[in-house]
Design an enzyme around this catalytic site. Sequence first.
Site, PDB file in Angstrom:
ATOM      1  N   HIS A  56       0.856  -1.190   0.000  1.00  0.00           N
ATOM      2  CA  HIS A  56       0.000   0.000   0.000  1.00  0.00           C
ATOM      3  C   HIS A  56       0.891   1.239   0.000  1.00  0.00           C
ATOM      4  O   HIS A  56       2.052   1.188   0.403  1.00  0.00           O
ATOM      5  CB  HIS A  56      -0.893   0.014   1.240  1.00  0.00           C
ATOM      6  CG  HIS A  56      -1.962  -1.025   1.219  1.00  0.00           C
ATOM      7  ND1 HIS A  56      -3.068  -0.956   2.037  1.00  0.00           N
ATOM      8  CD2 HIS A  56      -2.106  -2.164   0.483  1.00  0.00           C
ATOM      9  CE1 HIS A  56      -3.850  -2.004   1.815  1.00  0.00           C
ATOM     10  NE2 HIS A  56      -3.288  -2.753   0.879  1.00  0.00           N
ATOM     11  N   GLU A  58       1.103   3.853   1.859  1.00  0.00           N
ATOM     12  CA  GLU A  58       1.693   4.245   3.143  1.00  0.00           C
ATOM     13  C   GLU A  58       2.856   3.333   3.519  1.00  0.00           C
ATOM     14  O   GLU A  58       3.879   3.794   4.029  1.00  0.00           O
ATOM     15  CB  GLU A  58       0.628   4.209   4.250  1.00  0.00           C
ATOM     16  CG  GLU A  58      -0.531   5.163   4.023  1.00  0.00           C
ATOM     17  CD  GLU A  58      -1.689   4.572   3.214  1.00  0.00           C
ATOM     18  OE1 GLU A  58      -2.797   5.110   3.325  1.00  0.00           O
ATOM     19  OE2 GLU A  58      -1.487   3.579   2.477  1.00  0.00           O
ATOM     20  N   CYS A  86      -5.802   2.263   5.807  1.00  0.00           N
ATOM     21  CA  CYS A  86      -6.482   1.034   6.208  1.00  0.00           C
ATOM     22  C   CYS A  86      -5.903   0.555   7.542  1.00  0.00           C
ATOM     23  O   CYS A  86      -4.889   1.076   8.012  1.00  0.00           O
ATOM     24  CB  CYS A  86      -6.303  -0.028   5.128  1.00  0.00           C
ATOM     25  SG  CYS A  86      -4.644  -0.752   5.080  1.00  0.00           S
ATOM     26  N   CYS A  89      -2.148  -0.300   7.378  1.00  0.00           N
ATOM     27  CA  CYS A  89      -1.300   0.892   7.275  1.00  0.00           C
ATOM     28  C   CYS A  89      -1.300   1.695   8.573  1.00  0.00           C
ATOM     29  O   CYS A  89      -0.257   2.205   8.979  1.00  0.00           O
ATOM     30  CB  CYS A  89      -1.741   1.745   6.087  1.00  0.00           C
ATOM     31  SG  CYS A  89      -1.440   0.939   4.498  1.00  0.00           S
TER      32      CYS A  89
END
Length: 159
Positions: A56, A58, A86, A89
């Site tokens: 992801h 991040e 999320c 993250c």
Amino acid sequence: MSEHLMEYFMDAAVKEAQKGMRNNEGGPFGAVIVKDDTIISKGHNEVLGTNDPSAHAEIVAIRKASAALEDFDLSGCELYATTMPCPMCLSAIMWARIGKIYYGTSTEDVASLGFDDGDIYAMLREGVDTSVLSEVKIECENCYELFDEWSKKPDKRMY
């Protein structure tokens, strides 16, 4: 921090998201990590490009910032993300000790695109749904021996 500077950092996250999305590397997600009003790292979603479900924006940005600063402790850094991070993250952000996040869209906004992490948030609140994930604890003496060895390790470094 000035509103102009915050907009500049969020714009950098948006441009990073566009880069990854337009190259079919992942969804419409970007992040930048800032320290002392300077961008330390940028990341976009790379799940499709790497076949790594943890890639992801991040996480990618955290990995790059940690490499740039040569430290896993990102205290004093801030993260700008195109969407509310999320649960995975958020956990990584907390492990990295990033003290503040700014985000441009909510989890509800991206759920409308099919990126719905509401079930994960619910499991964190209510417990794991066994129809989704089965958890089995195995008694393992060797696992406990690892803990014992770690506790006695004279050169251990906590993180």
